[in-house]
Design a protein around this motif. Structure first.
Motif, PDB file in Angstrom:
ATOM      1  N   ALA A  49       0.611 -24.734  -3.079  1.00  0.00           N
ATOM      2  CA  ALA A  49       1.285 -23.459  -3.544  1.00  0.00           C
ATOM      3  C   ALA A  49       2.700 -23.695  -3.539  1.00  0.00           C
ATOM      4  O   ALA A  49       3.194 -24.125  -2.477  1.00  0.00           O
ATOM      5  CB  ALA A  49       0.601 -22.445  -2.940  1.00  0.00           C
ATOM      6  N   GLN A  50       3.375 -23.371  -4.526  1.00  0.00           N
ATOM      7  CA  GLN A  50       4.864 -23.641  -4.417  1.00  0.00           C
ATOM      8  C   GLN A  50       5.689 -22.305  -4.440  1.00  0.00           C
ATOM      9  O   GLN A  50       6.416 -22.114  -3.452  1.00  0.00           O
ATOM     10  CB  GLN A  50       5.260 -24.232  -5.797  1.00  0.00           C
ATOM     11  N   GLY A  51       5.350 -21.463  -5.145  1.00  0.00           N
ATOM     12  CA  GLY A  51       6.414 -20.198  -5.538  1.00  0.00           C
ATOM     13  C   GLY A  51       6.533 -19.282  -4.313  1.00  0.00           C
ATOM     14  O   GLY A  51       7.525 -18.742  -3.968  1.00  0.00           O
ATOM     15  N   GLY A  52       5.302 -18.738  -3.705  1.00  0.00           N
ATOM     16  CA  GLY A  52       5.568 -17.930  -2.598  1.00  0.00           C
ATOM     17  C   GLY A  52       4.253 -16.922  -2.306  1.00  0.00           C
ATOM     18  O   GLY A  52       3.204 -17.124  -3.252  1.00  0.00           O
ATOM     19  N   GLU A 163     -14.385 -33.337   6.933  1.00  0.00           N
ATOM     20  CA  GLU A 163     -15.016 -34.346   5.894  1.00  0.00           C
ATOM     21  C   GLU A 163     -16.553 -33.954   6.170  1.00  0.00           C
ATOM     22  O   GLU A 163     -17.309 -34.932   6.253  1.00  0.00           O
ATOM     23  CB  GLU A 163     -14.604 -35.794   6.368  1.00  0.00           C
ATOM     24  N   TRP A 164     -17.008 -32.859   5.998  1.00  0.00           N
ATOM     25  CA  TRP A 164     -18.225 -32.463   5.973  1.00  0.00           C
ATOM     26  C   TRP A 164     -18.414 -31.574   4.890  1.00  0.00           C
ATOM     27  O   TRP A 164     -17.545 -30.802   4.386  1.00  0.00           O
ATOM     28  CB  TRP A 164     -18.723 -31.604   7.111  1.00  0.00           C
ATOM     29  N   LEU A 165     -19.571 -32.048   4.027  1.00  0.00           N
ATOM     30  CA  LEU A 165     -19.562 -31.218   2.720  1.00  0.00           C
ATOM     31  C   LEU A 165     -20.854 -30.255   2.788  1.00  0.00           C
ATOM     32  O   LEU A 165     -22.008 -30.776   3.159  1.00  0.00           O
ATOM     33  CB  LEU A 165     -20.122 -32.199   1.638  1.00  0.00           C
ATOM     34  N   ALA A 166     -20.430 -29.040   2.811  1.00  0.00           N
ATOM     35  CA  ALA A 166     -21.677 -28.151   2.746  1.00  0.00           C
ATOM     36  C   ALA A 166     -22.346 -28.017   1.587  1.00  0.00           C
ATOM     37  O   ALA A 166     -21.849 -28.168   0.438  1.00  0.00           O
ATOM     38  CB  ALA A 166     -20.932 -26.617   2.908  1.00  0.00           C
ATOM     39  N   ALA A 201     -14.865 -19.797   1.908  1.00  0.00           N
ATOM     40  CA  ALA A 201     -13.479 -19.732   1.739  1.00  0.00           C
ATOM     41  C   ALA A 201     -13.513 -20.922   1.056  1.00  0.00           C
ATOM     42  O   ALA A 201     -12.246 -21.934   1.557  1.00  0.00           O
ATOM     43  CB  ALA A 201     -12.805 -19.611   2.855  1.00  0.00           C
ATOM     44  N   THR A 202     -14.234 -21.445   0.046  1.00  0.00           N
ATOM     45  CA  THR A 202     -14.013 -22.804  -0.792  1.00  0.00           C
ATOM     46  C   THR A 202     -13.066 -23.049  -1.491  1.00  0.00           C
ATOM     47  O   THR A 202     -13.163 -24.139  -2.300  1.00  0.00           O
ATOM     48  CB  THR A 202     -15.700 -23.361  -1.100  1.00  0.00           C
ATOM     49  N   GLY A 203     -12.328 -21.994  -1.825  1.00  0.00           N
ATOM     50  CA  GLY A 203     -11.229 -22.221  -3.032  1.00  0.00           C
ATOM     51  C   GLY A 203     -11.903 -22.461  -4.393  1.00  0.00           C
ATOM     52  O   GLY A 203     -12.904 -21.776  -4.957  1.00  0.00           O
TER      53      GLY A 203
HETATM   54  C1  LIG Z   1      -0.702 -26.212  -7.938  1.00  0.00           C
HETATM   55  C2  LIG Z   1      -1.029 -24.952  -7.165  1.00  0.00           C
HETATM   56  C3  LIG Z   1       0.266 -23.863  -6.979  1.00  0.00           C
HETATM   57  C4  LIG Z   1      -0.243 -22.784  -6.629  1.00  0.00           C
HETATM   58  N1  LIG Z   1       0.951 -21.777  -6.085  1.00  0.00           N
HETATM   59  C5  LIG Z   1       0.695 -20.562  -5.656  1.00  0.00           C
HETATM   60  C6  LIG Z   1       1.769 -19.619  -5.348  1.00  0.00           C
HETATM   61  O1  LIG Z   1       2.692 -20.098  -5.072  1.00  0.00           O
HETATM   62  N2  LIG Z   1       1.481 -18.729  -4.756  1.00  0.00           N
HETATM   63  C7  LIG Z   1       0.037 -17.915  -4.721  1.00  0.00           C
HETATM   64  O2  LIG Z   1       0.079 -16.823  -4.488  1.00  0.00           O
HETATM   65  N3  LIG Z   1      -0.860 -18.887  -5.366  1.00  0.00           N
HETATM   66  C8  LIG Z   1      -0.761 -20.089  -5.706  1.00  0.00           C
HETATM   67  N4  LIG Z   1      -1.684 -21.009  -6.211  1.00  0.00           N
HETATM   68  C9  LIG Z   1      -2.924 -20.361  -6.119  1.00  0.00           C
HETATM   69  C10 LIG Z   1      -3.382 -20.496  -4.427  1.00  0.00           C
HETATM   70  O3  LIG Z   1      -2.585 -21.709  -4.104  1.00  0.00           O
HETATM   71  C11 LIG Z   1      -4.905 -20.843  -4.307  1.00  0.00           C
HETATM   72  O4  LIG Z   1      -5.583 -19.763  -5.059  1.00  0.00           O
HETATM   73  C12 LIG Z   1      -5.180 -20.674  -2.739  1.00  0.00           C
HETATM   74  O5  LIG Z   1      -4.260 -21.450  -2.068  1.00  0.00           O
HETATM   75  C13 LIG Z   1      -6.658 -21.017  -2.552  1.00  0.00           C
HETATM   76  O6  LIG Z   1      -6.849 -21.202  -1.182  1.00  0.00           O
HETATM   77  P1  LIG Z   1      -8.424 -20.743  -0.570  1.00  0.00           P
HETATM   78  O7  LIG Z   1      -8.218 -20.766   0.735  1.00  0.00           O
HETATM   79  O8  LIG Z   1      -9.057 -19.994  -1.181  1.00  0.00           O
HETATM   80  O9  LIG Z   1      -8.744 -22.458  -0.753  1.00  0.00           O
HETATM   81  P2  LIG Z   1      -8.211 -23.649  -0.893  1.00  0.00           P
HETATM   82  O10 LIG Z   1      -7.103 -24.087  -0.285  1.00  0.00           O
HETATM   83  O11 LIG Z   1      -8.462 -24.734  -2.122  1.00  0.00           O
HETATM   84  O12 LIG Z   1      -9.305 -24.542   0.345  1.00  0.00           O
HETATM   85  C14 LIG Z   1     -10.686 -24.613   0.087  1.00  0.00           C
HETATM   86  C15 LIG Z   1     -11.286 -25.151   1.251  1.00  0.00           C
HETATM   87  O13 LIG Z   1     -12.684 -25.306   1.101  1.00  0.00           O
HETATM   88  C16 LIG Z   1     -12.933 -26.786   1.560  1.00  0.00           C
HETATM   89  N5  LIG Z   1     -14.408 -26.674   0.905  1.00  0.00           N
HETATM   90  C17 LIG Z   1     -14.652 -26.810  -0.523  1.00  0.00           C
HETATM   91  N6  LIG Z   1     -15.864 -27.000  -0.756  1.00  0.00           N
HETATM   92  C18 LIG Z   1     -16.419 -27.323   0.454  1.00  0.00           C
HETATM   93  C19 LIG Z   1     -17.740 -27.668   0.878  1.00  0.00           C
HETATM   94  N7  LIG Z   1     -18.734 -27.803  -0.130  1.00  0.00           N
HETATM   95  N8  LIG Z   1     -17.961 -28.166   2.131  1.00  0.00           N
HETATM   96  C20 LIG Z   1     -17.185 -28.086   2.879  1.00  0.00           C
HETATM   97  N9  LIG Z   1     -15.726 -27.557   2.706  1.00  0.00           N
HETATM   98  C21 LIG Z   1     -15.494 -27.303   1.410  1.00  0.00           C
HETATM   99  C22 LIG Z   1     -12.057 -27.497   1.109  1.00  0.00           C
HETATM  100  O14 LIG Z   1     -12.154 -28.734   2.026  1.00  0.00           O
HETATM  101  C23 LIG Z   1     -10.656 -26.573   1.535  1.00  0.00           C
HETATM  102  O15 LIG Z   1     -10.544 -26.903   3.072  1.00  0.00           O
HETATM  103  C24 LIG Z   1      -1.465 -22.086  -6.418  1.00  0.00           C
HETATM  104  C25 LIG Z   1      -2.497 -22.934  -6.881  1.00  0.00           C
HETATM  105  C26 LIG Z   1      -2.399 -24.216  -7.219  1.00  0.00           C
HETATM  106  C27 LIG Z   1      -3.272 -25.215  -8.066  1.00  0.00           C
END
Ligand SMILES: Cc1cc2nc3c(=O)[nH]c(=O)nc-3n(C[C@H](O)[C@H](O)[C@H](O)COP(=O)(O)OP(=O)(O)OC[C@H]3O[C@@H](n4cnc5c(N)ncnc54)[C@H](O)[C@@H]3O)c2cc1C
Length: 597
Positions: A49-52, A163-166, A201-203
């Protein structure tokens, strides 16, 4: 089969911003907490994430949370749940200041306060002029945030399984969630993580598209696991395309570039955003800018030999500003586009960036599903936060910098809810069903015994291309219909994939095959939900939705002001109402009550 079992009060899957913020809440309150992650925590996508991160601190321009709430509701195209949006905007200052106290190295103003920059869709006085609301650490905000949170977790003794995959969610016969199964990549062994509470919180899952700003690990595992366990996915038709991915490479150029004064130009050098959004121009919300760029390209005003990109121009900024505020962007432009933005504009195209939908939750981070007459009944023991969750604060379109905020606010509130629910005695350690690991073992057995199957890469590529074509920036009724059939066929092929290497230790081919199962769930939910929503709203814009005074921009509130819920079983769709009431009625921003556009 004798499977190793680990027992915790709480298991968090994911160590990005949301997972780490939740983990901190739990570890600091003394609960035995495990965090599972596919990659080392500080390599999660949050690092990119870049912007803020948005907060109405009002450090350089006047600001308040009402304006932030108004912008977020409007940005969501009215699909966001207003209780959750109020909760997030009101809590923003607290979580950002807290992060600063954890050691987050924000940029500073001359008076020592946190530096804030303007960002698309964030405004003063209900949409009048841009406001500086995005708290930034140069163009590496996510990197700084993730490291600050990780260090704080190390201090709190959070237990990491790196490095565990749920693999799959474990539920008992009553639907209670009891933990997950997971595969240790180093050994290839499967274990059970048995817990009183489980937080996903898998993103995001941006990798369902061919062109994406997302990391390769963003394969929607949380959504896939939830869907397979019978939990619906909410509003999956809404995907954000970021206006400025580097043409050809997909790598993100932050909106902060436009926040610092960058201008989009077409082939004749025209600042075309003046025509599409006379007030906010290049800083209009992302869906508007992405569509304007696509229209310019489709109508022949794109740049380059194939007229297939537009230009992002910052050559008028002082080189010192670029070096100080946007050093990472300059590096990306030089490396991926071959241009130095101090002297030449950067070629850019809209690229898949963010999933607005996800696992349905309330503002407390509890996962909620329809049950009897309540469309939002908590699932005992199950919580979600961050990009995999749908609270829903972003509705049909997210404002830039609201995601990092979402991670902090809802990561924290999910953690708080677990602590409260455990203290209230609602979450005893319930007994595991005998078949707790059955689904996961069957998936792995299938991969081990499959012969004459297709390659995981080929099936994945077909899915990504199909999604790009059938559910992109603009949506066409005919293409959506075709897309549903194609994705269903691809989903069928994915059931017969084969991996050449059947070994156990560090077998990344097996990991990718298992991830594909999750991508497929996400792709199915997206295309089916999008085909069914017969209107345009936020990021979902259909060619057959008429733009009339009754239906502004094709939005049809009479029939479609509702959330989609997609169930994996039989592609079933249900709908639930949008929460149009903020938490406290008398705090509702005036402009929202009057619905000023
Ligand atoms: C290039 C980029 C720039 C961005 N810039 C901004 C910004 O400036 N401001 C803003 O507000 N948003 C920004 N976003 C959006 C924001 O960064 C994301 O929505 C946010 O970081 C997601 O966070 P998260 O904690 O949900 O997941 P992530 O940070 O994606 O983390 C997911 C985690 O889940 C784990 N995981 C996933 N599946 C499994 C599994 N099966 N087993 C075990 N672990 C697993 C991964 O290892 C990881 O640790 C940006 C996104 C991108 C792609």
């Amino acid at each position: 089969m004798n499977i190793p079992k680990h027992t915790f009060d709480a298991v968090i899957v994911g160590a990005g911003g949301a997972g780490l913020r939740a983990a901190l809440q739990l570890a600091e309150s003394g609960l035995k907490t495990a965090v599972l992650t596919k990659v080392f925590p500080t390599r999660s996508h949050t690092v990119a994430a870049q912007g803020g991160v948005a907060a109405s601190l009002g450090n350089s321009t006047e600001d308040n949370w009402h304006w932030h709430m108004y912008d977020t509701v409007k940005g969501s195209d009215w699909l966001g749940d207003q209780d959750a949006i109020e909760f997030m905007c009101r809590r923003a200052n607290e979580v950002v200041v807290e992060l600063e106290h954890y050691g987050m190295p924000f940029d500073r103003l001359d008076n020592g306060k946190i530096y804030q920059r303007p960002f698309g869709g964030h405004s003063q006085n209900y949409g009048q002029t841009p406001v500086s609301r995005s708290c930034a650490a140069a163009d590496r905000t996510g990197h700084a945030m993730l490291h600050a949170l990780y260090q704080r977790n190390v201090r709190a003794n959070t237990h990491f399984y790196v490095e565990w995959l749920a693999l799959d969610l474990i539920r008992d016969a009553f639907g209670n969630v009891l933990g997950v199964t997971a595969l240790e990549m180093e050994t290839g062994e499967v274990a059970i993580f048995h817990s009183r509470a489980t937080i996903f919180a898998t993103g995001g899952a941006g990798r369902i598209y061919h062109s994406s700003t997302n990391a390769f690990i963003n394969t929607g595992d949380g959504c896939g696991m939830a869907a397979r366990a019978g939990i619906p996915l909410e509003d999956m038709e809404f995907w954000q395309f970021h206006p400025t991915g580097v043409a050809g490479a997909g790598v993100l150029i932050t909106e902060g570039v436009r926040g610092e004064g960058g201008i989009l130009r077409n082939a004749s050098g025209e600042r075309f955003m003046e025509r599409y959004a006379p007030n906010l121009k290049d800083l209009a919300s992302r869906d508007i800018v992405s569509r304007a760029m696509t229209t310019e390209i489709n109508e022949g005003r794109g740049c380059g030999p194939d007229k297939d990109f537009v230009l992002l121009d910052i050559t008028h900024l002082a080189p010192e500003t670029i070096m100080k505020r946007l050093p990472g962007i300059r590096e990306i432009a030089i490396r991926f586009a071959g241009v130095d933005p101090i002297r030449e504009p950067i070629p850019v195209v809209p690229t898949c960036h963010y999933q607005m939908g996800g696992i349905p939750t309330n503002y407390k981070g509890q996962v909620v599903v329809p049950a009897s007459d309540d469309p939002a009944t908590p699932v005992t023991g199950f919580y979600a936060a961050g990009e995999c969750a749908c609270a829903s604060v972003h509705g049909a379109n997210r404002l830039g910098t609201n995601s990092l905020l979402d991670l902090l606010v809802f990561g924290k509130s999910a953690g708080e809810s677990v602590v409260e629910d455990i203290e209230a005695g609602d979450l005893p350690l319930r007994p595991l069903p005998v078949d707790a690991a059955e689904r996961s073992l069957a998936r792995i057995d299938r991969l081990d015994s499959q012969t004459n199957g297709e390659s995981v890469y080929e099936v994945g590529q077909d899915m990504r291309r199909s999604m790009q074509k059938h559910a992109g920036v603009f949506r066409f009724a005919e293409l959506l219909r075709e897309g549903v059939m194609q994705i269903n066929e691809i989903a069928e092929r994915a059931r017969h994939t084969e991996i050449g290497d059947k070994s156990k230790v560090w077998n990344t081919a097996r990991v990718e095959a298992l991830e594909l199962d999750n991508l497929i769930e996400v792709a199915r939910s997206t295309i089916v939900s999008a085909e069914a929503r017969r209107e345009s709203r936020g990021a979902h814009v259909r060619d057959d939705a008429p733009d009339t005074p009754e239906f502004p921009n094709g939005r049809n509130d009479h029939e479609w002001l509702k959330h989609t819920l997609w169930y994996s079983d039989g592609d079933r769709l249900e709908y639930k109402p949008v929460n149009l009431k903020p938490l406290e009625e008398d705090t509702r921003p005036i402009a929202l009550a009057k619905r000023i556009y």
